[in-house]
Write an enzyme that holds these catalytic residues in place. Structure first.
Site, PDB file in Angstrom:
ATOM      1  N   LYS A 135       0.860  -1.184   0.000  1.00 33.42           N
ATOM      2  CA  LYS A 135       0.000   0.000   0.000  1.00 33.42           C
ATOM      3  C   LYS A 135       0.898   1.237   0.000  1.00 33.42           C
ATOM      4  O   LYS A 135       1.755   1.387   0.872  1.00 33.42           O
ATOM      5  CB  LYS A 135      -0.909   0.019   1.235  1.00 33.42           C
ATOM      6  CG  LYS A 135      -1.786   1.272   1.330  1.00 33.42           C
ATOM      7  CD  LYS A 135      -2.521   1.327   2.648  1.00 33.42           C
ATOM      8  CE  LYS A 135      -1.592   1.539   3.818  1.00 33.42           C
ATOM      9  NZ  LYS A 135      -0.882   2.850   3.768  1.00 33.42           N
ATOM     10  N   ASP A 147      -4.972   0.944   8.851  1.00 30.56           N
ATOM     11  CA  ASP A 147      -4.836   0.749   7.409  1.00 30.56           C
ATOM     12  C   ASP A 147      -5.470  -0.540   6.901  1.00 30.56           C
ATOM     13  O   ASP A 147      -5.582  -0.745   5.694  1.00 30.56           O
ATOM     14  CB  ASP A 147      -3.352   0.747   7.014  1.00 30.56           C
ATOM     15  CG  ASP A 147      -2.730   2.131   7.068  1.00 30.56           C
ATOM     16  OD1 ASP A 147      -3.486   3.109   7.217  1.00 30.56           O
ATOM     17  OD2 ASP A 147      -1.499   2.230   6.979  1.00 30.56           O
TER      18      ASP A 147
END
Length: 287
Positions: free
Chosen positions: A9, A134
């Site tokens: 990510k 996240d």
């Protein structure tokens, strides 16, 4: 057996917009996912076990508080157990969400292993958020805007594929000290959020780069102060004539450069790998 890919990510920009009374920082960021990442395999079993292999396996211990173990525990009432194998291809404490991606992949993989439709698990997003800010985004693994502590997520579509190079200069940068350094430098932490995003999404890579030039990563300067190697990685990226934008991802130390074509990204990655043998360098696609 089930298999899940856990992509890196990448925070294309990260604005710190405030801090809650409990100490959590409020962020506004645009995140994308690379086609490089970890791989997890799952087999049915009566109990949970975890085996870790791969180039960055030594940096992780298969302990009960490992994010993969914690993700499996979240699903304890739904799945009896599993033998999990993680091939760790992403560097650790690198600002590219490796642990969060692994946790999200564990949730997806265990549900798939036992034939459970994620849409039928009403508490899945809550489980993900309990594992880390996240993890909900990593469950989706597509271009997103993330706000708050990570619980406010919105899709960005369309979003074009972005040829890119990821560079980690071989240092681990824990998130906590970076935010602490930011707070010391800016006691009244709380800047402006992202600029207005195009209502119809981004039509091209050039449009993404143009928009990103007006954004920032508020953690980049504190990270460079703590780990000057981050600055060296950014300098290497910026020095290439084909690199359209260079920035640090998350709290570092991984940095990225955006290119017009995959050939340009491949060529730069190969050259930098020869020059910096101790760095992790990979050509990829963000999307």
């Amino acid at each position: 057996m089930a298999e899940e890919f856990a992509p890196a990510k990448v925070n294309l920009c990260l604005h710190v917009t405030g801090r809650r009374e409990d100490g959590y920082h409020l962020l506004d960021r645009l995140v994308v996912f690379a086609n490089v990442g970890d791989t997890l395999r799952f087999e049915q079993a009566d109990t949970f076990s975890l085996e870790i292999t791969g180039p960055f396996a030594a940096a992780i211990e298969p302990e009960p508080d490992n994010l993969i173990s914690r993700a499996a525990a979240q699903l304890g009432n739904l799945v009896p157990g599993a033998a999990v194998s993680l091939s760790k291809a992403l560097p650790v404490a690198a600002g590219i969400g490796g642990g969060s991606a692994d946790a999200a992949a564990t949730l997806r993989g265990l549900l798939a292993l036992y034939g459970i439709d994620p849409a039928e698990v009403d508490t899945l997003d809550a489980m993900a958020l309990a594992l880390g800010a996240d993890v909900p985004a990593c469950l989706r693994s597509k271009a997103l805007r993330m706000m708050g502590i990570g619980e406010q997520i919105s899709n960005i579509q369309p979003f074009p594929p972005l040829p890119a190079v990821l560079v980690n200069p071989g240092v681990a940068v824990p998130t906590g000290p970076i935010f602490k350094a930011l707070d010391l430098a800016q006691p009244s932490t709380g800047g402006a959020g992202l600029s207005t995003l195009p209502e119809q999404g981004f039509s091209s890579g050039a449009a993404v780069v143009q928009w990103l030039r007006g954004q920032r990563n508020d953690l980049q300067a504190p990270a460079i102060a703590i780990a000057p190697e981050v600055g060296h990685a950014l300098e290497a990226l910026s020095a290439d004539q084909n690199c359209r934008l260079a920035r640090m991802s998350g709290s570092g130390a991984t940095c990225f450069g955006l290119f017009d074509t995959s050939d340009e990204a491949d060529e730069f990655a190969a050259r930098l790998t020869r020059q910096q043998t101790g760095w992790w360098v990979v050509s990829t696609i963000f999307q």
